[in-house]
Design an enzyme around this catalytic site. Structure first.
Site, PDB file in Angstrom:
ATOM      1  N   HIS A 137       0.875  -1.173   0.000  1.00 11.02           N
ATOM      2  CA  HIS A 137       0.000   0.000   0.000  1.00 11.02           C
ATOM      3  C   HIS A 137       0.916   1.226   0.000  1.00 11.02           C
ATOM      4  O   HIS A 137       2.010   1.175   0.578  1.00 11.02           O
ATOM      5  CB  HIS A 137      -0.826   0.122   1.274  1.00 11.02           C
ATOM      6  N   ASP A 171       2.479   1.984   3.314  1.00 14.10           N
ATOM      7  CA  ASP A 171       3.438   1.012   3.866  1.00 14.10           C
ATOM      8  C   ASP A 171       4.863   1.446   3.586  1.00 14.10           C
ATOM      9  O   ASP A 171       5.776   1.168   4.356  1.00 14.10           O
ATOM     10  CB  ASP A 171       3.283  -0.377   3.215  1.00 14.10           C
ATOM     11  N   GLU A 193     -10.805  -7.280  -3.890  1.00 15.09           N
ATOM     12  CA  GLU A 193     -10.597  -8.293  -2.847  1.00 15.09           C
ATOM     13  C   GLU A 193     -11.819  -8.340  -1.942  1.00 15.09           C
ATOM     14  O   GLU A 193     -12.054  -7.429  -1.153  1.00 15.09           O
ATOM     15  CB  GLU A 193      -9.341  -7.930  -2.045  1.00 15.09           C
ATOM     16  N   GLU A 223      -8.937 -13.980  -0.597  1.00 15.48           N
ATOM     17  CA  GLU A 223      -8.144 -14.216   0.610  1.00 15.48           C
ATOM     18  C   GLU A 223      -8.780 -15.319   1.456  1.00 15.48           C
ATOM     19  O   GLU A 223      -9.990 -15.316   1.695  1.00 15.48           O
ATOM     20  CB  GLU A 223      -8.040 -12.918   1.405  1.00 15.48           C
ATOM     21  N   HIS A 271     -10.755 -14.241   4.537  1.00 17.17           N
ATOM     22  CA  HIS A 271     -11.985 -13.527   4.204  1.00 17.17           C
ATOM     23  C   HIS A 271     -13.083 -14.516   3.812  1.00 17.17           C
ATOM     24  O   HIS A 271     -14.255 -14.296   4.113  1.00 17.17           O
ATOM     25  CB  HIS A 271     -11.744 -12.534   3.068  1.00 17.17           C
ATOM     26  N   ASP A 287      -4.670 -13.945  -1.777  1.00 19.33           N
ATOM     27  CA  ASP A 287      -3.984 -13.524  -0.560  1.00 19.33           C
ATOM     28  C   ASP A 287      -3.943 -14.733   0.363  1.00 19.33           C
ATOM     29  O   ASP A 287      -4.972 -15.196   0.865  1.00 19.33           O
ATOM     30  CB  ASP A 287      -4.718 -12.364   0.121  1.00 19.33           C
ATOM     31  N   ASP A 341     -10.211 -11.446  11.352  1.00 20.24           N
ATOM     32  CA  ASP A 341      -9.199 -11.663  10.329  1.00 20.24           C
ATOM     33  C   ASP A 341      -7.833 -11.814  10.998  1.00 20.24           C
ATOM     34  O   ASP A 341      -7.076 -10.858  11.081  1.00 20.24           O
ATOM     35  CB  ASP A 341      -9.239 -10.416   9.419  1.00 20.24           C
ATOM     36  N   ASP A 401      -5.275 -13.473  10.074  1.00 20.19           N
ATOM     37  CA  ASP A 401      -4.156 -13.412   9.112  1.00 20.19           C
ATOM     38  C   ASP A 401      -2.948 -14.244   9.542  1.00 20.19           C
ATOM     39  O   ASP A 401      -1.812 -13.777   9.499  1.00 20.19           O
ATOM     40  CB  ASP A 401      -3.704 -11.958   8.896  1.00 20.19           C
ATOM     41  N   ASP A 412      -0.491 -12.417   2.617  1.00 22.42           N
ATOM     42  CA  ASP A 412      -1.151 -11.400   3.440  1.00 22.42           C
ATOM     43  C   ASP A 412      -1.354 -12.004   4.834  1.00 22.42           C
ATOM     44  O   ASP A 412      -2.466 -12.318   5.250  1.00 22.42           O
ATOM     45  CB  ASP A 412      -2.490 -11.001   2.805  1.00 22.42           C
TER      46      ASP A 412
HETATM   47  C1  XLS Z   1      -7.384  -6.742   4.911  1.00 21.73           C
HETATM   48  C2  XLS Z   1      -6.962  -6.994   3.541  1.00 21.73           C
HETATM   49  C3  XLS Z   1      -5.802  -6.128   3.081  1.00 21.73           C
HETATM   50  C4  XLS Z   1      -5.710  -6.169   1.588  1.00 21.73           C
HETATM   51  C5  XLS Z   1      -4.918  -5.060   0.987  1.00 21.73           C
HETATM   52  O1  XLS Z   1      -8.136  -7.525   5.497  1.00 21.73           O
HETATM   53  O2  XLS Z   1      -6.668  -8.335   3.402  1.00 21.73           O
HETATM   54  O3  XLS Z   1      -4.625  -6.530   3.681  1.00 21.73           O
HETATM   55  O4  XLS Z   1      -5.176  -7.357   1.147  1.00 21.73           O
HETATM   56  O5  XLS Z   1      -5.477  -3.824   1.228  1.00 21.73           O
HETATM   57 NI    NI Z   2      -5.730  -9.209   1.776  1.00 21.68          NI
HETATM   58 NI    NI Z   3      -7.442  -9.681   5.271  1.00 21.77          NI
END
Ligand code: XLS
Ligand code: NI
Ligand code: NI
Length: 442
Positions: free
Chosen positions: A107, A110, A238, A274, A277, A302, A313, A315, A345
């Site tokens: 991003h 980042d 996404e 993802e 998600h 992702d 989330d 991750d 991700d």
């Molecule tokens: C957040 C998203 C984010 C996207 C990019 O939940 O996964 O990380 O991948 O903005």
């Molecule tokens: Ni993501």
């Molecule tokens: Ni995410």
């Protein structure tokens, strides 16, 4: 992560990660990911196109709602924002190189800290884009996708493209313009929109129809700008059902496909799916992949995983071989990802504080995908998996079933066929046999 001492960098103690094979007991080696090994007609590297995620790996401080950062990065001691961003980028490219990751994703925010000043932000990002260009040339690492963070700044608390205030929407536009410029300048292959806060918290104050129309208009405007300026890659949306908003407009793959179709965006946009998600949407990841693949919109992934015992989330890095093998079956049968790759991700846990932890996490993820790819290919090539599924639908391959598929039968015809042919035979779906098949090949 401990602070670097003297000339040492955060990752200087870590060697170049090599493929050593399944027998290796070296935790800093690949046991399955052998970049050049050919599977289903292509090197693993090309099937998988792994990317490192800038935000989790180089900005993720380990802070949570209950506690301060635990990942103390050496570059954070630099007072000047550009010097800090350069030191961070040096570390990022050292990391990507040592892991043999061919791509990265970021991003805007980042890469370099943002201010409230549009022109200042553009200058900062351009400075870092010039630096990233040098780094890419030195290392051969490429940008899988760029994106803009339209969810962290307080002005976006009610969304960006779907904000009820046009002034806020315009700021979102400014950030997306700069992020698209950066992506084009770096030869980025794709551009992602994750609708961070594009959704609502309560319908009591929300004109949902109008917000979605604004969202579509915003995407068209951004896409037109990018195309005018020479961007030939794919845009990805996404999906995510919730968090941070109660209801996100890009709920899941099926919802996004409907949205893209309704607003005439199918020519330029595909999906970036993802794992976590999908879980939040109450789907398996395989389901989301299949929905996208069936629509010809399976763009990118992702990679991560959620926690089945809670609903957010988290991750985490992927580690479920069974589920991933099912996912790779979908990807292989779809002929691979369209333009995208596999972006990690995912973040190491708050209490994972060694530089090595970030390597272990990625090595595990890369090995897992490689192993799932090999297993899925074997299932497709050496088992009766495909044949069983094809056979289930054989009654539509000829005769009245085929006539039905071709739209040649009326409801009266169906009635007559049922009346003439009595009760259908009981046919097993063979679920346990197929589940065992996955376990046999992993
Ligand atoms: C957040 C998203 C984010 C996207 C990019 O939940 O996964 O990380 O991948 O903005
Ligand atoms: Ni993501
Ligand atoms: Ni995410």
């Amino acid at each position: 992560m401990s602070v670097a001492i003297g000339a040492q960098t955060l990752f200087s103690a870590i060697p170049q990660i090599q493929y050593e094979g399944p027998q290796s007991d070296n935790p800093l080696a690949f046991r399955w990911y052998d970049a050049q090994r050919v599977v289903a007609g292509k090197p693993m590297k090309e099937w998988l196109r792994f990317a490192g995620a800038y935000w989790h790996s180089f900005n993720g401080s380990g802070a949570d709602p209950f506690g301060e950062p635990t990942h103390l990065f050496p570059w954070d001691t630099e007072a000047d924002p550009i010097a800090r961003a350069r030191a961070k980028m040096d570390a990022a490219f050292e990391f990507l190189t040592k892991l043999g990751l061919p791509y990265y994703c970021f991003h805007d925010v980042d890469v370099v800290d943002y201010t409230n000043d549009v022109a200042d932000n553009e200058r900062r990002l351009q400075t870092m884009v010039a630096y990233a260009k040098e780094k890419q040339q030195e290392t051969g690492i490429k940008l899988l996708w760029g994106t803009a963070n339209l969810f962290s700044h307080r002005r976006y608390m009610n969304g960006a493209a779907t904000n009820p205030d046009f002034h806020v929407l315009a700021h979102g536009g400014a950030q997306v313009k700069a992020a698209i410029d950066a992506t084009i300048a770096l030869g980025g292959e794709n551009y992602v929109f994750w609708g961070g806060r594009e959704g609502y918290m309560t319908l009591l104050n929300t004109d949902m129809k109008r917000e979605q129309e604004h969202f579509a208009r915003f995407l068209h405007t951004a896409k037109d700008y990018a195309r005018r300026n020479g961007f030939t890659g794919t845009f990805f949306i996404e999906p995510k059902p919730m968090e941070p908003t109660k209801h996100q407009y890009d709920y899941d793959a099926a919802t996004v496909i409907g949205f893209l179709r309704q607003y005439d965006l199918l020519d330029d946009f595909k999906l970036n799916l993802e794992v976590n998600h999908a879980t939040l949407a109450g789907h398996t990841f395989q389901h989301e992949l299949q929905v996208a693949a069936d629509a010809g919109l399976l763009g990118s992934i992702d990679a991560n995983r959620g926690d089945y015992q809670n609903g957010w989330d988290t991750d985490q890095f992927p580690n479920n071989l069974y589920e991933l093998t099912e996912s790779m079956l979908v990807i292989l049968e779809a002929g691979g990802l369209q333009g995208g790759g596999i972006n990690f991700d995912a973040k190491i846990r708050r209490n994972s504080t060694d530089a090595q932890d970030l390597f272990h996490a990625h090595i595990g993820g890369m090995d897992l995908f490689a192993r799932a790819l090999v297993a899925a290919d074997a299932i497709l090539e050496k088992s009766d998996y495909r044949q069983i599924r094809r056979q289930r639908y054989a009654s539509f391959d000829g005769g009245p079933g085929q006539a039905f598929e071709q739209g040649q039968l009326s409801l009266e015809d169906l009635r007559d066929f049922a009346a003439q042919n009595g009760e259908p035979a009981v046919v097993s779906g063979r679920q346990e046999y197929l589940e065992n098949l996955i376990n046999r090949f992993i």
